[in-house]
Design an enzyme around this catalytic site. Sequence first.
Site, PDB file in Angstrom:
ATOM      1  CG  HIS A   1      30.026  64.156  25.095  1.00 41.48           C
ATOM      2  ND1 HIS A   1      31.088  63.757  25.884  1.00 41.48           N
ATOM      3  CD2 HIS A   1      29.772  65.436  25.450  1.00 41.48           C
ATOM      4  CE1 HIS A   1      31.437  64.763  26.680  1.00 41.48           C
ATOM      5  NE2 HIS A   1      30.656  65.793  26.429  1.00 41.48           N
TER       6      HIS A   1
ATOM      7  CG  LEU B   1      20.356  68.696  25.629  1.00 44.58           C
ATOM      8  CD1 LEU B   1      19.144  67.793  25.868  1.00 44.58           C
ATOM      9  CD2 LEU B   1      20.210  69.454  24.314  1.00 44.58           C
ATOM     10  NE  ARG B   2      26.060  74.355  28.549  1.00 50.24           N
ATOM     11  CZ  ARG B   2      27.256  73.815  28.725  1.00 50.24           C
ATOM     12  NH1 ARG B   2      27.443  72.826  29.590  1.00 50.24           N
ATOM     13  NH2 ARG B   2      28.289  74.243  28.032  1.00 50.24           N
TER      14      ARG B   2
ATOM     15  CG  ASN C   1      28.689  69.562  32.370  1.00 52.89           C
ATOM     16  OD1 ASN C   1      27.720  69.286  31.662  1.00 52.89           O
ATOM     17  ND2 ASN C   1      29.686  70.312  31.941  1.00 52.89           N
TER      18      ASN C   1
ATOM     19  CG  HIS D   1      36.693  65.489  30.710  1.00 54.52           C
ATOM     20  ND1 HIS D   1      36.033  66.431  29.951  1.00 54.52           N
ATOM     21  CD2 HIS D   1      37.974  65.933  30.793  1.00 54.52           C
ATOM     22  CE1 HIS D   1      36.865  67.397  29.597  1.00 54.52           C
ATOM     23  NE2 HIS D   1      38.056  67.125  30.103  1.00 54.52           N
TER      24      HIS D   1
ATOM     25  CG  LEU E   1      38.845  72.604  28.400  1.00 54.50           C
ATOM     26  CD1 LEU E   1      38.551  72.919  29.857  1.00 54.50           C
ATOM     27  CD2 LEU E   1      40.346  72.430  28.190  1.00 54.50           C
TER      28      LEU E   1
ATOM     29  CG  ASP F   1      32.124  68.121  24.318  1.00 50.24           C
ATOM     30  OD1 ASP F   1      31.249  68.352  25.178  1.00 50.24           O
ATOM     31  OD2 ASP F   1      33.326  68.379  24.483  1.00 50.24           O
TER      32      ASP F   1
ATOM     33  CB  ALA G   1      36.159  75.087  27.821  1.00 48.59           C
TER      34      ALA G   1
END
Length: 349
Positions: A18, A21-22, A46, A141, A224, A252, A268
């Site tokens: 998980h 990396l953007r 995301n 999630h 989160l 994460d 977060a």
Amino acid sequence: MADAMTQSLTIRRPDDWHLHLRDGTMLQAVLPETARHFARAIIMPNLVPPVVTGAQAAAYRERIMAALPEGMAFEPLMTLYLTEETDPEDVAAAHASGLVKAVKLYPAGATTNSASGVRDFDKVRATLEKMAEIGLPLCVHGEVTDAEIDIFDREAVFIDRVLDPIRRATPGLKVVMEHITTRDGVDYVKSNPERLGATITTHHLVINRNNILVGGIKPHYYCLPVAKREEHRLALRAAATGGDARFFLGTDSAPHLDELKEHACGCAGCFTATNTLSILAEVFEQEGALDRLEGFTSLNGPAFYGLPVNEGTITLSRGEPVVYPDKIDTEAGPVTVFDPMMPLHWRVD
Ligand code: NCD
Ligand code: ZN
């Protein structure tokens, strides 16, 4: 293998199940931090806009590979962001081509960039059925978003109200409970042996909610799902180090610019890619479980996903505390590296 005399530990090269990396300059800055130690990672979808279709995942994969420095090896395991408009056939095709290894469920509004997530679970039923049929895991999630549910209860309530009903309605579906933060999450995995696994982050093995709130607010410990009470941290440590193969590492690691963390409405996410393996070795040593580190970082995840373990190895050596940078630089500004508040004696050779 652990060697008490030389204080060195050689394990299969780890994977991160998980990872955020953007994109763009952030991707460029954080990718080497992961690729230095990890062979593969499940890449969270995301982005803004999210990675929803197979075509978007293929394009994102190319951007990741283009950002990989010369001489580094790394395999991004792509995911699709589940929306109420997701086309089950597109998901199936992206899986059949080998591109996509999981689909990610964000309840709408649960976390960073989750506005396109799911509100009405009946609308994704056909996709979940298709995934069960083709053996494609759902990464979840696990937090409800109802305003009246206390933020510290959102994981436990999610298990009862959302996760358990989904699993009953689609019993063939493989599910990963992502970044579990509670004893309730650990217990749910243990009592449901069928097609259920869970990732645990590095930081949730280290911090509890006091670290965020006592002595002044510490935005770099805010993520989160939010860290919970100490009893939950201890349950996570027991699960991660206990040798149960259904628990595996998903860092994460979630970079945000410092200016967006140190803010009246701070983002977060904890950025742990840089020092994760040193922290984990320290935690496993504290728990007398160094011989189980490899299972958690390198064996249990591939077994759950049905992928081969990595061929290569890494060696960790014990010595004087390792000093990691406080921050890494990106073109847009610095990103703070997670501070584990303890000396780290294990370095990756
Ligand atoms: C993640 C992010 O920044 O994308 N933040 C976090 O606190 N973990 C989103 C997520 O995984 O919830
Ligand atoms: Zn995440």
